[in-house]
Design a protein around this motif. Structure first.
Motif, mmCIF file in Angstrom:
data_model
loop_
_atom_site.group_PDB
_atom_site.id
_atom_site.type_symbol
_atom_site.label_atom_id
_atom_site.label_comp_id
_atom_site.label_asym_id
_atom_site.label_seq_id
_atom_site.Cartn_x
_atom_site.Cartn_y
_atom_site.Cartn_z
ATOM 1 N N ALA A 240 0.860 -1.187 0.000
ATOM 2 C CA ALA A 240 0.000 0.000 0.000
ATOM 3 C C ALA A 240 0.895 1.236 0.000
ATOM 4 N N GLY A 241 0.588 2.165 -0.886
ATOM 5 C CA GLY A 241 1.388 3.379 -0.984
ATOM 6 C C GLY A 241 0.536 4.565 -1.370
ATOM 7 N N ILE A 242 1.143 5.717 -1.385
ATOM 8 C CA ILE A 242 0.433 6.955 -1.725
ATOM 9 C C ILE A 242 0.374 7.082 -3.244
ATOM 10 N N ASN A 243 -0.829 7.054 -3.777
ATOM 11 C CA ASN A 243 -1.040 7.232 -5.200
ATOM 12 C C ASN A 243 -1.304 8.713 -5.436
ATOM 13 N N VAL A 244 -0.320 9.388 -5.952
ATOM 14 C CA VAL A 244 -0.402 10.840 -6.141
ATOM 15 C C VAL A 244 -1.471 11.199 -7.168
ATOM 16 N N ARG A 245 -1.609 10.406 -8.205
ATOM 17 C CA ARG A 245 -2.586 10.708 -9.256
ATOM 18 C C ARG A 245 -4.020 10.597 -8.766
ATOM 19 N N LYS A 246 -4.284 9.595 -7.938
ATOM 20 C CA LYS A 246 -5.647 9.383 -7.429
ATOM 21 C C LYS A 246 -5.877 10.108 -6.105
ATOM 22 N N GLY A 247 -4.813 10.556 -5.461
ATOM 23 C CA GLY A 247 -4.946 11.233 -4.176
ATOM 24 C C GLY A 247 -5.443 10.317 -3.083
#
Length: 133
Positions: A84-91
């Motif tokens: 699990a990580g931070i998806n910058v595109r989806k916020g």
């Protein structure tokens, strides 16, 4: 970009991006710190906390609420979602490997190694200064 290529040539391995490895390592270090006492416990907790600067910075740069984002990321990792990580595109927090957000393993290992060596050097200097007094 050239640094990434150099890292991939030196060590052909990719890992999840989006702050996932740093968050997982932070949680593992905190768990290990619970088995320790005294100054050792404090040092491991401080190192684990320092690793969270990476996902916090990533969330801030993406315009997300860093506290809420990293808290959710930490919870997802605690539930066993290691990628699990931070998806910058989806916020949002997503399975970052499914989104094909990866980084060279050597980038993360080099950063952790250099940070550790820096701390060791600072502690040695501090010991020398304290002995001189």
């Amino acid at each position: 970009a050239l640094c990434v290529i150099r890292c991939l040539v030196k060590k052909r391995a990719l890992i999840a991006g989006g702050g996932a490895p740093e968050t997982e390592l932070s949680l593992q270090l905190n768990d290990y710190a619970n088995t320790l006492t005294g100054m050792e416990q404090y040092c491991f907790r401080a190192f684990a906390e320092a690793l969270e600067v990476i996902p916090i910075t990533l969330a801030e740069n993406a315009g997300l609420n860093p506290i809420a984002t990293v808290t959710e990321l930490r919870n997802r990792h605690a539930e066993g979602e290691k990628t699990a990580g931070i998806n910058v595109r989806k916020g949002a927090i997503t399975n970052i490997l499914e989104e094909n957000v990866v980084q060279p393993l050597l980038v993360s290992t080099s950063a952790i190694h250099l940070a550790t060596e820096t701390v060791k050097s600072i502690m040695k200097i501090d010991d020398i200064v304290n002995c001189a007094r």
